[in-house]
Design an enzyme around this catalytic site. Structure first.
Site, PDB file in Angstrom:
ATOM      1  N   ARG A   1      40.554 -14.830  -2.050  1.00 43.90           N
ATOM      2  CA  ARG A   1      40.558 -16.303  -1.999  1.00 43.90           C
ATOM      3  C   ARG A   1      41.102 -16.794  -0.657  1.00 43.90           C
ATOM      4  O   ARG A   1      40.544 -17.709  -0.038  1.00 43.90           O
ATOM      5  CB  ARG A   1      41.412 -16.823  -3.152  1.00 43.90           C
ATOM      6  CG  ARG A   1      41.630 -18.315  -3.190  1.00 43.90           C
ATOM      7  CD  ARG A   1      42.474 -18.635  -4.422  1.00 43.90           C
ATOM      8  NE  ARG A   1      42.818 -20.036  -4.533  1.00 43.90           N
ATOM      9  CZ  ARG A   1      43.887 -20.591  -3.986  1.00 43.90           C
ATOM     10  NH1 ARG A   1      44.704 -19.853  -3.253  1.00 43.90           N
ATOM     11  NH2 ARG A   1      44.135 -21.871  -4.159  1.00 43.90           N
TER      12      ARG A   1
ATOM     13  N   ARG B   1      34.456   3.825  -6.048  1.00 40.69           N
ATOM     14  CA  ARG B   1      34.685   5.000  -5.193  1.00 40.69           C
ATOM     15  C   ARG B   1      33.309   5.373  -4.668  1.00 40.69           C
ATOM     16  O   ARG B   1      32.344   5.462  -5.443  1.00 40.69           O
ATOM     17  CB  ARG B   1      35.256   6.164  -6.005  1.00 40.69           C
ATOM     18  CG  ARG B   1      36.469   5.791  -6.827  1.00 40.69           C
ATOM     19  CD  ARG B   1      37.774   6.014  -6.113  1.00 40.69           C
ATOM     20  NE  ARG B   1      38.890   5.598  -6.954  1.00 40.69           N
ATOM     21  CZ  ARG B   1      40.096   5.338  -6.499  1.00 40.69           C
ATOM     22  NH1 ARG B   1      40.366   5.429  -5.226  1.00 40.69           N
ATOM     23  NH2 ARG B   1      41.055   4.978  -7.314  1.00 40.69           N
TER      24      ARG B   1
ATOM     25  N   GLY C   1      43.319   0.832  -0.235  1.00 46.30           N
ATOM     26  CA  GLY C   1      44.346   1.812   0.134  1.00 46.30           C
ATOM     27  C   GLY C   1      43.950   2.605   1.375  1.00 46.30           C
ATOM     28  O   GLY C   1      43.052   2.204   2.129  1.00 46.30           O
TER      29      GLY C   1
ATOM     30  N   ASP D   1      52.132   2.900  -1.610  1.00 48.84           N
ATOM     31  CA  ASP D   1      52.146   4.161  -0.854  1.00 48.84           C
ATOM     32  C   ASP D   1      51.453   4.041   0.511  1.00 48.84           C
ATOM     33  O   ASP D   1      50.954   5.020   1.041  1.00 48.84           O
ATOM     34  CB  ASP D   1      51.483   5.275  -1.693  1.00 48.84           C
ATOM     35  CG  ASP D   1      50.036   4.966  -2.042  1.00 48.84           C
ATOM     36  OD1 ASP D   1      49.581   3.838  -1.785  1.00 48.84           O
ATOM     37  OD2 ASP D   1      49.361   5.854  -2.574  1.00 48.84           O
TER      38      ASP D   1
ATOM     39  N   ARG E   1      66.931   7.393 -30.328  1.00 44.49           N
ATOM     40  CA  ARG E   1      65.837   8.208 -29.827  1.00 44.49           C
ATOM     41  C   ARG E   1      65.915   8.333 -28.295  1.00 44.49           C
ATOM     42  O   ARG E   1      66.506   7.493 -27.623  1.00 44.49           O
ATOM     43  CB  ARG E   1      64.537   7.495 -30.209  1.00 44.49           C
ATOM     44  CG  ARG E   1      63.341   8.364 -30.242  1.00 44.49           C
ATOM     45  CD  ARG E   1      62.147   7.556 -30.687  1.00 44.49           C
ATOM     46  NE  ARG E   1      61.935   7.511 -32.120  1.00 44.49           N
ATOM     47  CZ  ARG E   1      61.356   6.504 -32.760  1.00 44.49           C
ATOM     48  NH1 ARG E   1      60.978   5.424 -32.104  1.00 44.49           N
ATOM     49  NH2 ARG E   1      61.162   6.567 -34.063  1.00 44.49           N
TER      50      ARG E   1
ATOM     51  N   MET F   1      53.262   4.867 -12.990  1.00 46.53           N
ATOM     52  CA  MET F   1      52.282   5.232 -11.947  1.00 46.53           C
ATOM     53  C   MET F   1      52.929   5.256 -10.557  1.00 46.53           C
ATOM     54  O   MET F   1      54.127   5.067 -10.416  1.00 46.53           O
ATOM     55  CB  MET F   1      51.080   4.289 -12.004  1.00 46.53           C
ATOM     56  CG  MET F   1      50.196   4.588 -13.200  1.00 46.53           C
ATOM     57  SD  MET F   1      48.717   3.564 -13.286  1.00 46.53           S
ATOM     58  CE  MET F   1      47.618   4.454 -12.220  1.00 46.53           C
TER      59      MET F   1
ATOM     60  N   GLU G   1      68.292   5.566 -17.742  1.00 47.66           N
ATOM     61  CA  GLU G   1      69.419   6.470 -17.500  1.00 47.66           C
ATOM     62  C   GLU G   1      69.080   7.554 -16.484  1.00 47.66           C
ATOM     63  O   GLU G   1      69.930   8.012 -15.736  1.00 47.66           O
ATOM     64  CB  GLU G   1      69.859   7.149 -18.805  1.00 47.66           C
ATOM     65  CG  GLU G   1      70.760   6.315 -19.692  1.00 47.66           C
ATOM     66  CD  GLU G   1      70.012   5.315 -20.545  1.00 47.66           C
ATOM     67  OE1 GLU G   1      68.775   5.280 -20.484  1.00 47.66           O
ATOM     68  OE2 GLU G   1      70.670   4.566 -21.281  1.00 47.66           O
TER      69      GLU G   1
ATOM     70  N   HIS H   1      70.995   6.064 -26.949  1.00 50.47           N
ATOM     71  CA  HIS H   1      69.619   6.299 -26.528  1.00 50.47           C
ATOM     72  C   HIS H   1      69.603   6.796 -25.093  1.00 50.47           C
ATOM     73  O   HIS H   1      70.625   6.745 -24.396  1.00 50.47           O
ATOM     74  CB  HIS H   1      68.796   5.013 -26.637  1.00 50.47           C
ATOM     75  CG  HIS H   1      69.272   3.955 -25.700  1.00 50.47           C
ATOM     76  ND1 HIS H   1      70.113   2.954 -26.091  1.00 50.47           N
ATOM     77  CD2 HIS H   1      69.064   3.770 -24.376  1.00 50.47           C
ATOM     78  CE1 HIS H   1      70.385   2.191 -25.055  1.00 50.47           C
ATOM     79  NE2 HIS H   1      69.763   2.668 -24.003  1.00 50.47           N
TER      80      HIS H   1
ATOM     81  N   GLN I   1      49.459  -0.748 -16.338  1.00 50.40           N
ATOM     82  CA  GLN I   1      50.189  -1.264 -15.173  1.00 50.40           C
ATOM     83  C   GLN I   1      49.266  -1.855 -14.118  1.00 50.40           C
ATOM     84  O   GLN I   1      49.717  -2.546 -13.212  1.00 50.40           O
ATOM     85  CB  GLN I   1      50.996  -0.136 -14.510  1.00 50.40           C
ATOM     86  CG  GLN I   1      52.093   0.408 -15.371  1.00 50.40           C
ATOM     87  CD  GLN I   1      52.479   1.815 -14.941  1.00 50.40           C
ATOM     88  OE1 GLN I   1      53.470   2.018 -14.279  1.00 50.40           O
ATOM     89  NE2 GLN I   1      51.674   2.798 -15.319  1.00 50.40           N
TER      90      GLN I   1
HETATM   91  P1  ATP Z   1      43.718   3.891  -3.876  1.00 49.10           P
HETATM   92  O1  ATP Z   1      44.969   4.184  -3.125  1.00 49.10           O
HETATM   93  O2  ATP Z   1      43.868   2.766  -4.809  1.00 49.10           O
HETATM   94  O3  ATP Z   1      43.068   5.081  -4.469  1.00 49.10           O
HETATM   95  P2  ATP Z   1      41.998   4.083  -1.596  1.00 49.10           P
HETATM   96  O4  ATP Z   1      41.420   3.068  -0.695  1.00 49.10           O
HETATM   97  O5  ATP Z   1      42.910   5.080  -0.945  1.00 49.10           O
HETATM   98  O6  ATP Z   1      42.678   3.302  -2.780  1.00 49.10           O
HETATM   99  P3  ATP Z   1      39.860   6.010  -1.894  1.00 49.10           P
HETATM  100  O7  ATP Z   1      39.025   6.383  -3.063  1.00 49.10           O
HETATM  101  O8  ATP Z   1      40.597   7.077  -1.160  1.00 49.10           O
HETATM  102  O9  ATP Z   1      40.827   4.844  -2.389  1.00 49.10           O
HETATM  103  O10 ATP Z   1      38.929   5.288  -0.797  1.00 49.10           O
HETATM  104  C1  ATP Z   1      38.093   4.209  -1.162  1.00 49.10           C
HETATM  105  C2  ATP Z   1      36.757   4.354  -0.506  1.00 49.10           C
HETATM  106  O11 ATP Z   1      36.919   4.311   0.933  1.00 49.10           O
HETATM  107  C3  ATP Z   1      36.042   5.663  -0.763  1.00 49.10           C
HETATM  108  O12 ATP Z   1      35.392   5.705  -2.013  1.00 49.10           O
HETATM  109  C4  ATP Z   1      35.056   5.694   0.405  1.00 49.10           C
HETATM  110  O13 ATP Z   1      33.956   4.834   0.146  1.00 49.10           O
HETATM  111  C5  ATP Z   1      35.872   5.105   1.546  1.00 49.10           C
HETATM  112  N1  ATP Z   1      36.474   6.186   2.380  1.00 49.10           N
HETATM  113  C6  ATP Z   1      37.493   7.001   2.045  1.00 49.10           C
HETATM  114  N2  ATP Z   1      37.753   7.885   3.033  1.00 49.10           N
HETATM  115  C7  ATP Z   1      36.871   7.626   4.021  1.00 49.10           C
HETATM  116  C8  ATP Z   1      36.624   8.195   5.325  1.00 49.10           C
HETATM  117  N3  ATP Z   1      37.318   9.225   5.778  1.00 49.10           N
HETATM  118  N4  ATP Z   1      35.621   7.668   6.077  1.00 49.10           N
HETATM  119  C9  ATP Z   1      34.892   6.638   5.600  1.00 49.10           C
HETATM  120  N5  ATP Z   1      35.075   6.057   4.388  1.00 49.10           N
HETATM  121  C10 ATP Z   1      36.052   6.535   3.612  1.00 49.10           C
END
Ligand code: ATP
Length: 319
Positions: free
Chosen positions: A21, A72, A102, A129, A162, A169, A187, A215, A251
């Protein structure tokens, strides 16, 4: 630049919609045309691209997930596939892209930048991460879900004397687990960054039981061990009923918190400004409550995400 695209890629995270957005509305504010690319790099390759207007992002700020969808698409690592994707961008006259995702998504963004398509990355994942930012979009919402789950488990554990093992995650990052442990008053906390000594854990639980604790809640990050097997071992050793709960994708969903929405809005707006300033191959982040930006390659390869030692130590001190 006149036309920009926006896509979400990798695992979804609450707050991604707020980022989309912000990209759309900041773009329109600067008289750009904005295009939504559906299903991440898969949609880019399949030409699933539609122009977005102001109203296209009405009512999405409160919604979890991503209305653009995510996928993916490992084929995007192949140059031939990327060349075909770039053809689609050219067909629509799109000259720059914002990628929300990511590390893997950042790599795709970098490859496109190298091919002459400036891209800016926005960190979207609940795992926290990604280097170059203190927080990723979705982390705060996921943290609140985990804390609420721990609160609920505490009620029932106290009633039944318990022990509860809660898997949280984070993939290989313990931030979500140690933050949830502090906020939920767990804990024991087990994170991937610190070697896990199962015998020491069981010994400590024994000591707690001997002191009369009613617990015990063990917060453990995913990918450390089989939590059902761990719960069985704790039960056999302590004689106390022990249950494992895997929070899993619960989550990842739900209404994003105000903090996630605000951070996503700031990052989305800044990403568009960076493109207008002529940048490409950068990713935005939040450091000391300022929006910063880094080189994507530096971010992926050189900037290591520091382990949040303070939070881990705090959870151990306060239990
Ligand atoms: P998450 O951390 O949530 O898994 P992410 O972005 O790290 O997110 P990935 O599955 O690693 O998730 O990457 C997402 C998409 O980015 C992949 O399905 C692919 O299309 C593309 N991608 C990943 N690595 C490469 C790369 N080395 N070169 C080009 N495209 C890439």
């Amino acid at each position: 630049i006149k036309r920009i695209g926006v896509l979400t890629s990798g695992g979804d995270a609450p707050g991604m919609n707020a980022a989309i957005r912000a990209v759309v509305r900041t773009g329109l504010h600067h008289n750009l045309e904005v295009f939504g690319i559906y299903s991440g790099y898969l949609g880019l390759h399949q030409d699933d691209i539609k122009q977005l207007e102001r109203h296209s992002v009405s009512d999405v700020i409160t919604r979890g997930g991503t209305f653009l969808g995510s996928a993916r698409f490992p084929e995007f690592k192949e140059e031939k596939v990327r060349v075909e994707a770039v053809e689609n961008l050219k067909k629509h006259g799109i000259d720059a892209l914002v990628v929300i995702g990511g590390d893997g998504s950042y790599m795709g963004a970098m490859r496109l930048t190298e091919m002459g398509f400036p891209c800016i990355g926005i960190p979207g994942t609940i795992d926290n991460d990604i280097a170059g930012t203190e927080f990723t979009i979705g982390f705060d919402t996921a943290l609140n879900v985990a804390v609420e789950a721990i609160d609920r488990l505490r009620d029932t554990c106290s009633s039944h004397n318990r022990i509860s093992v809660v898997e949280i995650m984070g993939r290989h990052c313990g931030d979500l687990t140690s933050s949830a442990a502090v906020a939920g008053g767990a804990e024991y906390v087990i994170v991937p960054e610190i070697a896990f000594d199962k015998h020491e854990l069981i010994k400590q639980i024994h000591e707690g039981v001997a002191k009369g604790k009613k617990h015990a809640i063990v917060a453990i990050c995913e990918n450390v061990c089989d939590v059902n097997a761990l719960a069985r071992e704790i039960q056999e050793s302590t004689g106390r009923d022990t249950r494992a709960t895997i929070l899993g994708h619960i989550q990842r969903g739900g209404t994003p918190t105000a903090q996630d929405r605000i951070m996503a809005s700031r990052m989305g707006a800044r990403a568009v400004e960076l493109l207008l300033e002529g940048y490409g191959g950068r990713c935005v982040g939040l450091q000391n409550n300022q929006i910063v930006h880094h080189d994507i390659i530096d971010c992926i390869k050189h900037l290591k995400r520091p382990f949040n030692e303070e939070m881990y130590q705090l959870s151990n001190t306060l239990f």
